[in-house]
Every structure is written in C-alpha cells, then in structure tokens.
Scaffold this active site. Structure first.
Site: not given
Length: 552
Positions: A78, A119-121, A191, A442, A468
C-alpha cells in the site's frame, strides 16, 4: 487423506508420474501433503524475506512427517501504491488472493494448509481463504519491521509521509527529509507501527488462527524463523486432530478479535477486514458490535501512529498474550475457545506477564476507558463511518466546520499542497468508495500532508474511501452508503456545515432532511471510472464498506 484424491490408486498413476517429475518420492507422496501458500515477492518490504520463512515452515512440516508443496499468491504494498492509480488495486487484491488460494487448494487437494503472508490486504485475504476452504490451516506472518532511528528518536514510514507536509511548510530542510527517507524503513518486515498489516497479524492471534507471537515478533530475527518452524510442525498436529478454521472462528472468537482491536487501537481497515473474515466463517458481524465492545473495552496501547512506541516495543512487553491477559482481568475475553495451538485461549495466555506497563497499560490504568476505534452514524453516514479515536487529539474529538468538497483524492491533495485548506475546515473526499474509486483507495497522502502542515489539530477529513493504518488525526472513512451509490455524502455542497462528535459517535451534515432530499432528486450516479478489466468487474460486484466490501 484428502490428498489421496490426486495420488492414490491405480487410476492416479499418471498423477504420480507428474508429481515424480517434481522430484517427489513414493515415501514423500505417502505422507500428508501440506500446501504452503506464500506471498513472497521482491516488491514489498514485508514479503522480500518470506522465502526464508517458507523454508523454515517446510522444515517444520518435514520434521513432523509431512510433505510440503509451495505455491505463490500476489501482493500489493500500500505504501508504494499510495497516491497513484495502483492504490485502486490494493483492496481488490484481497479477493484475488483469497480466490487464488481457494483455486490452488482445490485443484491440489491438500491435507492441510499453511498461509505465509505480511502486509495489508494479503493477511485478511489469506484468512478468508482458510475459512472458505475449511481444511486444517494455520497462518504465519513475516513479522513487523524494526523502527528506524535518527538521533535515538524512533521513526517510521508515517514520519516520512508527514515529513513531506513539513517540508512544504518549510519546517524541515531538503537534507532532513532525505535523512527520513533513508532511515525510516531499516529492513524487511511490515511497517513498524500499528498499521493495517500488523493490526491484522495481531488479530490473527486473537482469532486463534496463528500461534502466539505471530503479530509482534520482529521480522529479521531467529525467533521469527523458529516460530515458522513451529507453525510447520503444528499444522501436522491440526491435520491429525482434524481441527479446521471454522472449528476455531466463531461468534466468540470474533468478539475476542474486536475486543483486542479496541485495546490496541488498531487500524480502521480492520473494520473492513473482520466483517469479510466473519462472512467466510458464516458469522454475522454488525458494525454496532464494534461500538458495543468499544464501550466496555479500555484502550491499553498507543503504538504509532497513536503514540511513540512501535511493534518491537509491544513484543518486548509480552505481545498479544499479555494484552489478552490484561483484558481477562475484567472478564472481557472468551477464554474457553480453542485455537490452532490445540489449546484454549486460557491455556495459551496462562503465565503471560506484562513486562512493560508503559507499553501495555494495566487494565486498571488504561489510556482511556473505551476502545481505540469508533463507528459513527448520522445523516451523513446512515450505515456507518469509522475513525481511529485513539489517534485523534482531544481538541478534535468534537468539531464543526465548513465543508471543502472534492470528488477525488487528487483534487483534495492539490488543494492541500497549494495551502488552500484553512483552520477549522472539514475536507470531504468522495467518489472514492469501493464502487466509486473503484477500489476504495487509502488517503495517507492527504492526511499526512494535513498533519505535516500543522493543521492536524484544527482540520478534519471525511471520505467514503479509507485510510492507512498509519493515519492520525480526525480522519473519518468508510462513509456508507458511498457517493457512487447515492449516499448522503453525494449531497454535500461547498461551505455546508458538518458536525463531528466522536464521543457520541455522530456524524451530521447540518442541512435539513428536506434539503438533502431535494438535492438528491437531481443527482445521477456518474459513470464508473474504469471501463474494462478487473476493476470494472470489481466495481460491478463489490458491496458497501459497511459489509466489509465483499462481493455480492
């Protein structure tokens, strides 16, 4: 064994011939076959090291008497996709990840499944696939990145995004911005704050789908690889005992996850992903549940962006087991449900000790008496909107101001960069929802620029898009229904007054209902922005953010 469908019997002789072309021996084929879904690639810091994690997982599978077969899925970072057309594909990638794992684990009838991700998705996509397939399965993440350092001050990716706004306002020099760029992300891992990836990895523990430590053990450590080996060994136990994801994920485990989410002050994106995961488990998760649980759950952690601490600090303090142990002191956790450890939550967290009460506040001395996220309702968001309350300054918990209306992120970003946004404004970014975006981008660029320019204490931002996990400030997203579907956000005009009342969970357009109805009479849904390809199909099938943006 389930894998006998592709390997056992006279009629499967050709199948075995093909498997032997992959160098598998008769002895390997006689064992349980474990699919290893790995989202490793060279495009995402959280994924660049996943080959080593997969190697450890496969070692654990072999140690416990199984045969691993590895395959790959896609993944989008992202942070790198932010601010351009690539971000339209981030949330939609979740569905492709879930579908691809479903395809592979059905075309190849594995006896068990290990999902390796970060990570994210990617993390929620993997969990959705685990529940959809409902074969013995376990998740292992690549772990969080260490925080960066400048002069003993911890920094992270959000420091860089906000640094851009500071640079525009002449608060930092070119050299200082370059130093942030060079030092904020020191190596592999997701992150380093309580952003979406780490939030979801922590919640995988709370759901019972990952081993303790999955959410917090730093990426570049031997401890992470040991956890990966243990995960490989544990899947074999789950196969023998025939423990499946839907035996684990229930109404109670979903409530545990939401409770931990509130204690952590997780990413607002969890309010998209948990309903999607619950949907695959056949569990109803209404947005009102988030508020009900928030009202009784103290906020115990303020990890970046809500505070100065990072994931490595949470891990050193004892991780999610300690958070759950603190919550149990007020009987806020269901303790009797089983997990992928083969044990109950009670057994998993027994003996957990809070090693740093400054990182994980004791239950009797929390940051706040209620949770870190809130779902707002009102005439602007009949079906709900989401805000990370723990990352909002006290001065902005209640705010009223004039609307500054933009029909895309680009329009809003241009206005912010040109310094046309003033103190007290409410920035409105619409037609960025699941259908309108499409893809529900985002908005870390606009929110970070607002904070970086020193307006975070006086300017709010509302959108039918999303934020985010690193966003801070009065940033309210997921407004449902979205503008593309004729939600009230489409009726806002420049200068309209908007009232935000986070303590009372309210979001109101200060215009009469009759006037809103009159404006909407002349409204027509704009044509979908994307005319072909996956995003066109996605926009036609995706549902509201209030339902997790799942497909119809």
């Amino acid at each position: 064994m389930r894998s006998d469908q592709m390997k056992k019997g006279l009629e499967r002789t050709p199948h075995r011939a093909l498997l032997k072309a992959l160098s598998y021996t008769d002895e390997e084929l006689s064992r349980p076959i474990i699919g290893v879904a790995n989202s490793a690639n060279e495009l995402i810091p959280g994924h660049v090291h996943l080959k080593s994690v997969a190697s450890a997982v496969k070692s654990g599978i072999r140690i416990a008497g199984g045969t691993p077969m590895e395959f790959n899925t896609i993944g989008v970072c992202d942070g790198i996709a932010m601010g351009h057309s690539g971000m339209k594909y981030s949330l939609p990638s979740r569905e492709i990840i879930a579908d691809s794992v479903e395809i592979m684990a059905t075309a190849y009838p594995f006896d068990g499944l290990v999902c390796i991700c970060d990570c994210d998705k990617i993390v929620p996509g993997m969990m959705m696939a685990m529940l959809r397939l409902n074969i013995p399965a376990i998740l292992i993440s690549g772990g969080p990145m260490f925080a960066g350092k400048i002069k003993k001050q911890s920094i992270d990716l959000i420091t860089v995004f906000e640094g851009v706004g500071k640079h525009i306002s002449n608060k930092i020099t070119d050299k200082e911005l370059k130093e942030l760029e060079n030092e904020a992300c020191p190596g592999c891992g997701s992150c380093s704050g309580m952003f979406t990836a780490n939030s979801m990895n922590c919640l995988s523990e709370a759901l019972g789908l990952a081993l303790p430590g999955n959410g917090t053990i730093p990426a570049p450590t031997a401890k992470r690889l040991r956890l990966a080996k243990q995960t490989g060994m544990k899947i074999m136990e789950l196969v023998v005992k025939d423990i499946k994801p839907r035996d684990i994920v229930s109404q109670k485990s979903i409530e545990n996850a939401v409770t931990v989410e509130m204690a952590l002050g997780s990413s607002t994106n969890t309010v998209l992903h948990l309903p999607a995961i619950a949907n695959e488990a056949g569990v109803k998760l209404d947005l009102n549940m988030f508020n009900a649980i928030s009202e009784r759950t103290p906020n115990l952690c303020r990890i970046s962006p809500a505070g100065e601490q990072h994931m490595e600090d949470l891990d050193s303090a004892g991780g999610i087991s300690v958070v759950m142990s603190e919550l149990n002191k007020k009987k806020l956790i269901h303790m009797d449900i089983r997990t992928v450890t083969g044990l109950t939550v009670k057994e998993n967290i027994h003996g957990a000790e809070n090693l740093d009460p400054e990182v994980i506040k004791p239950i009797d001395a929390p940051y706040s008496k209620d949770g870190g996220l809130s779902v707002l309702f009102g005439n602007l968001a009949p079906d709900g909107a989401v805000v990370k309350k723990s990352a909002v300054s006290k001065s902005m918990l209640c705010h009223e101001g004039p609307a500054r209306v933009y029909n895309s992120e680009e329009e809003a970003m241009k206005a912010i960069m040109n310094k046309t946004i003033k103190k007290g404004d409410v920035v409105v970014i619409r037609y960025e929802g699941p259908k309108g975006g499409p893809g529900m981008r985002e908005m870390l660029g606009p929110t970070s620029a607002i904070v970086g320019e020193g307006l975070g204490e006086t300017v709010a931002l509302i959108t039918d898009g999303r934020f985010s996990g690193g966003t801070r400030g009065a940033a309210i997203g997921h407004i449902s229904p979205e503008a593309q579907e004729g939600g009230p956000i489409a009726a806002i005009k420049e200068g309209d007054r908007i009232r935000i009342d986070i303590p009372n969970k309210s979001l109101e357009l200060l215009v009469s209902e009759d006037e809103i109805a009159e404006r909407m009479k002349s409204w027509k849904a704009p044509e979908l922005k994307i005319k072909h390809g996956y995003l066109r199909r996605y926009a036609e099938r995706v549902t509201s953010a209030s339902t997790g943006a799942v497909f119809e």
